[in-house]
Design a protein around this motif. Sequence first.
Motif, mmCIF file in Angstrom:
data_model
loop_
_atom_site.group_PDB
_atom_site.id
_atom_site.type_symbol
_atom_site.label_atom_id
_atom_site.label_comp_id
_atom_site.label_asym_id
_atom_site.label_seq_id
_atom_site.Cartn_x
_atom_site.Cartn_y
_atom_site.Cartn_z
ATOM 1 N N ASP A 1 41.126 34.383 57.958
ATOM 2 C CA ASP A 1 40.309 34.345 59.169
ATOM 3 C C ASP A 1 40.459 35.657 59.936
ATOM 4 O O ASP A 1 40.769 35.674 61.106
ATOM 5 N N ASN A 2 40.269 36.738 59.239
ATOM 6 C CA ASN A 2 40.466 38.032 59.866
ATOM 7 C C ASN A 2 39.303 38.944 59.500
ATOM 8 O O ASN A 2 39.138 39.333 58.349
ATOM 9 N N SER A 3 38.502 39.253 60.508
ATOM 10 C CA SER A 3 37.252 39.969 60.228
ATOM 11 C C SER A 3 37.483 41.371 59.687
ATOM 12 O O SER A 3 36.610 41.944 59.056
ATOM 13 N N SER A 4 38.659 41.922 59.924
ATOM 14 C CA SER A 4 38.868 43.299 59.463
ATOM 15 C C SER A 4 39.466 43.358 58.058
ATOM 16 O O SER A 4 39.743 44.427 57.544
ATOM 17 N N ARG A 5 39.698 42.187 57.475
ATOM 18 C CA ARG A 5 40.248 42.205 56.121
ATOM 19 C C ARG A 5 39.327 41.452 55.154
ATOM 20 O O ARG A 5 38.705 40.462 55.503
ATOM 21 N N ASP A 6 39.327 41.929 53.948
ATOM 22 C CA ASP A 6 38.530 41.327 52.895
ATOM 23 C C ASP A 6 39.537 40.762 51.895
ATOM 24 O O ASP A 6 40.069 41.474 51.056
ATOM 25 N N ALA A 7 39.815 39.463 52.033
ATOM 26 C CA ALA A 7 40.945 38.887 51.323
ATOM 27 C C ALA A 7 40.629 38.556 49.867
ATOM 28 O O ALA A 7 39.614 37.922 49.555
ATOM 29 N N TRP A 8 41.516 38.986 48.986
ATOM 30 C CA TRP A 8 41.397 38.671 47.565
ATOM 31 C C TRP A 8 42.696 38.110 47.062
ATOM 32 O O TRP A 8 43.771 38.580 47.410
ATOM 33 N N ILE A 9 42.563 37.092 46.208
ATOM 34 C CA ILE A 9 43.742 36.566 45.535
ATOM 35 C C ILE A 9 43.402 36.584 44.046
ATOM 36 O O ILE A 9 42.563 35.825 43.570
ATOM 37 N N GLY A 10 44.026 37.556 43.332
ATOM 38 C CA GLY A 10 43.592 37.806 41.958
ATOM 39 C C GLY A 10 42.149 38.267 41.967
ATOM 40 O O GLY A 10 41.749 39.073 42.800
ATOM 41 N N LYS A 11 41.352 37.673 41.070
ATOM 42 C CA LYS A 11 39.968 38.125 41.003
ATOM 43 C C LYS A 11 39.040 37.319 41.901
ATOM 44 O O LYS A 11 37.819 37.435 41.830
ATOM 45 N N TYR A 12 39.608 36.491 42.782
ATOM 46 C CA TYR A 12 38.787 35.633 43.634
ATOM 47 C C TYR A 12 38.912 36.016 45.116
ATOM 48 O O TYR A 12 40.010 36.256 45.600
ATOM 49 N N PRO A 13 37.794 36.028 45.791
ATOM 50 C CA PRO A 13 37.846 36.234 47.240
ATOM 51 C C PRO A 13 38.276 34.947 47.937
ATOM 52 O O PRO A 13 38.155 33.863 47.377
ATOM 53 N N ALA A 14 38.760 35.087 49.146
ATOM 54 C CA ALA A 14 39.177 33.914 49.922
ATOM 55 C C ALA A 14 38.705 34.083 51.360
ATOM 56 O O ALA A 14 38.728 35.180 51.896
ATOM 57 N N SER A 15 38.260 32.979 51.943
ATOM 58 C CA SER A 15 37.772 33.060 53.323
ATOM 59 C C SER A 15 37.779 31.690 53.993
ATOM 60 O O SER A 15 37.620 30.655 53.347
ATOM 61 N N LYS B 1 47.708 46.216 44.651
ATOM 62 C CA LYS B 1 48.116 47.619 44.559
ATOM 63 C C LYS B 1 47.591 48.249 43.262
ATOM 64 O O LYS B 1 47.184 49.405 43.234
ATOM 65 N N LYS B 2 47.594 47.449 42.206
ATOM 66 C CA LYS B 2 47.251 47.989 40.889
ATOM 67 C C LYS B 2 45.755 47.937 40.608
ATOM 68 O O LYS B 2 45.309 48.458 39.592
ATOM 69 N N THR B 3 44.993 47.262 41.460
ATOM 70 C CA THR B 3 43.576 47.104 41.170
ATOM 71 C C THR B 3 42.753 48.169 41.882
ATOM 72 O O THR B 3 42.795 48.278 43.102
ATOM 73 N N PRO B 4 42.031 48.965 41.117
ATOM 74 C CA PRO B 4 41.185 49.997 41.732
ATOM 75 C C PRO B 4 40.191 49.335 42.683
ATOM 76 O O PRO B 4 39.621 48.289 42.369
ATOM 77 N N GLY B 5 40.021 49.923 43.836
ATOM 78 C CA GLY B 5 39.063 49.369 44.788
ATOM 79 C C GLY B 5 39.688 48.445 45.814
ATOM 80 O O GLY B 5 39.087 48.158 46.841
ATOM 81 N N LEU B 6 40.893 47.946 45.505
ATOM 82 C CA LEU B 6 41.570 47.084 46.492
ATOM 83 C C LEU B 6 42.768 47.838 47.071
ATOM 84 O O LEU B 6 43.439 48.584 46.359
ATOM 85 N N THR B 7 43.041 47.635 48.361
ATOM 86 C CA THR B 7 44.228 48.255 48.966
ATOM 87 C C THR B 7 45.004 47.216 49.757
ATOM 88 O O THR B 7 44.459 46.209 50.214
#
Length: 1016
Positions: free
Chosen positions: A341-355, A463-469
């Motif tokens: 529930d954080n508008s400034s973050r784009d949450a991912w868990i593995g290859k799935y987004p979460a919101s 950390k290891k996935t390109p495009g995610l930080t």
Amino acid sequence: MKQAARVRSLKGELTEKVLRGDVRGLVASLNSIIKSGKDKKKAALIPFLCDLAKATDMSDAMTGHGSNGMKWHKASKKIFAYMKVKGKGGLIRFLRKTLGSASDERIQAQWAEDKVRLEMGGHMGNYVAIGGIYGGLMKALGIVGPVPYELEEDESHLNGKVAFDSHRDTPVGTCGINSSNHQCNANHNHLPLGSTVGAYHRIIKFGVEEKRACYIRVVVVTPLHPLLPALPVVIHPTCLKFDCDWVLKSWERNYAFCRGALASSLGPVPQGSGSDGAPALFAAMKKRMNVKAGSGRFSVDAPGLVLTGKLVDVDGVKYVTDLHMQDPRHCFALLFGNFLDNSSRDAWIGKYPASISDYRATASLAEQSGDSHGAIKRHLDRSDAQNKTAPSVLVALRMMQCMEKAVGGDYGPKQPFEGTLAYSRLLSRFLLIFFGQKQAVSERAKHAGFFVGMLRRMRWHIKKTPGLTLTANFIPLQTYEHSIYAAQVAVLKFKAQKEFHPRHPMHVEKSGSDKVEHTFSEMRGFGKVLNNQQDCNAMEARERLETLVTLFKYEAEDNGLNFEGETRATQRDLMIHLHENEADADADPSQLCDEATLSANWIAGDDEAKVEAERLGMKPSVYEEWWDKPYLLEEEDLVEMEEADRADSSGDGGGGGGGGEEADDDASDDEGTEIGNAEGSDLAHLLTSVVAPPQRRTKTNPLVAVPEALGGGHVFKSTLINEFNSSNSKLSSDRISRIRASTSAIADVEAAQLAQAAAKASGGSVAAGPGDQPGAAPAAGAASVAANANDPTTTTDATEAEGAEEAGAREELDAANEIRVGSDVAFAMLEGSVASPRYVVWIGRVSRVFKGKKQHRYPVVIDSSLPPDICLVCEWYSATGDRLKFHFREVIDRMKYSLLHFIGLVRIDLVTASSSSSSSSSSSSNKRELYSITQEQRSALDEALKMTTPVKRGSDVTVGEKKRKQESKEQERKEDEERMQRPRTDFGGRKGGREGTRAGAAVGGGGGDDDDDDGW
Ligand SMILES: [Zn+2]
């Protein structure tokens, strides 16, 4: 028959017999109780019943009055004191009416005697007091130490007002001298002020030079045991200027006190501290939980469980310490808010987004299919981001089952909620580590292994996935760190329980900072009710915590009183039952695990995390070491995250409170909502009914001498100190003079007391029992105070007398600061002709108080500036030939007069009622009653008046007075110019012949020549 009767409970039996009026049966039962020795177990019962019977016997059958002179047993008074505190006003009134209980004064006196006093700051005495309570409770409950306990601490906001603590004769509300490099001094105390001019200067220094504290820091001793309450032990004002080193020093001090004072009860060594994520505290924890391998280290041998505790030796016995907890509730709320529930973050868990939006979608799908998901609109909206209940409902079993259906296609097309679902499972298991009712210790360890393993792999994967930080797609640094810590510390505590407290049940639920937050909510709660405001000052805060502690002290006393600890909180905000299958049996918390079992379960949990992580697509295609050892490089990543967070922190206004994540969360979350709960407001209400006297008049002098340069005389310390709440600068002589006028009234009470006490002492042994005085004159407080003053003849009841005196003293002190209906007040009024106006003092008894146009039913505090919108309607005392004597109610004037004309409170006493009987009511002769003030007071009033009187030729101001005034005028100008306001220019007039108009303005306007001169 008799046998059958015995089976019934004592209480039931007695109650029934009393109800049936079966006196003979009652006596038989009492005999039987005493013979069987049951009275020893219920030590308070018999004295209480006897007291009630005796009180009834002594009372007048017609009026119900008359049991006043009776001596109550201590146990009975404590019972009543307890009911007074806990039982809402109605209960005690009910008892007094139906049963005839001890008088309020005695209840109060018992309370004053019993009250636990807490020194501000870290002090051995506080620990000793708490230790005594724990000792008593443990004995009563059959608990043998050592019991694991934490020192939980937190800060909460206050109104920051300074105050005078008359019990200790010190000012309160600052945290040290104000300077550019100020650090709070937890033990910033003042020596007792005394009453000399030196004390006056110290008060001024206090007001002008010291740092005002707007927060209160509280340390609460929290036993990790289901039956023992958490009790506040350190409390002090603070402005939050302290760092990690400061915290470490404070711990050292507090832990040393534990060793000294808690050794014989809970044990000499706290298991650790607890907090909610304040940076300085967490830094201190981190520093301590990193013990190198060796003999002093306490650890669990499990991969990735990197935190440690420390073993210490006290008198040949080993204890574990430095197991510091980050509050799990707090972690949970942040884990949810900062990820889903954080508008400034784009949450991912593995290859799935979460919101969070997945919950809303799931809810509506479930509703369409008639499935129950357990959440209500408020939870789904999460309008209150700090609330923990909503996340706890959203990640609970029923919502997850619905989400599984949505993902699996049971609700139509398959929904992409896998990420949110997986994260829900992770958070649910995090909760179960600490709060699950059906979780065995071994399962808790498994949940911890799962949680830590999963979160760490999430970190690696991003950390290891390109495009995610880590900054944009993961939880913030502190959320990560605190929750990973909490899960590890839990497992360390499981091991500690088995090795050091094998006979006590595992009870990690209370670990963290919940207890200190709960303490705040109780503290704040009744403030809200009491003053209709949300907060309190440091002194009031302490006052309330002392009340809480005292109730536990009653319970701990081995006197047969047993009040059931209903203030003990349960998990209020987390809906843990929604996370477990109702059908499962509760776990047995006394089944503890050894290190090998814990380690095996931790690993099993980590294995489950591996499976789950692989399912979610986190496993690297080519083997990398982090997959098996996700704890690698954690510290390095943390540093990186911290830097990124810092750079990023400005733009984070997200729902979960992302950027400033710890700052305000705790301060408001439970407290705000909780007051609305039945539990909170009940408690608040109950505690409000305590009017415990905080000071012992006998020990401190409430007055302080004013320097001659400011007119000399004496003023109340409390009033003087309170002046600094409206201004930080030195005080003008105008204000001093007003304070002095009020003070003088009360000083007379003291004189009267002394005189009475002396007269009594010399008058021999006339045993007028306390509480036995005939109904005194309206200025009652004083009379009863005087009669109750330390009287050598009433030795048996000395403590009561003292306590009652305190109550009286408290009333008097309150009266010194407040105007209420019934107060006697002095006004400066303009009289005489327009050509030669003059100011005179009028004394009146307040009959109505108005605020604006409305009647105002609360006391008006006159400590600081006079509220201009307050008006008073009075009954007037009219002057006689004698300047000290007055008649009452001969002049009728129902005008409202603004408080701006007020110059001070007055003590005026009835001298003679001209009828013969001394106890006559006003009806017999109300015409020529004569009232009197003392010469001292007359002088004080004249003095106060002069400060407001224009110096004019032809006025009755003497040259000497004028000169003195000019001097003070000089000083005044110098000291503070902007304070030269108030009652000088536009006094409401009060002409000799009561026209009752606001003649002041009229006269002043008409005779403009007068008013131009300000009188200075
Ligand atoms: Zn400070």
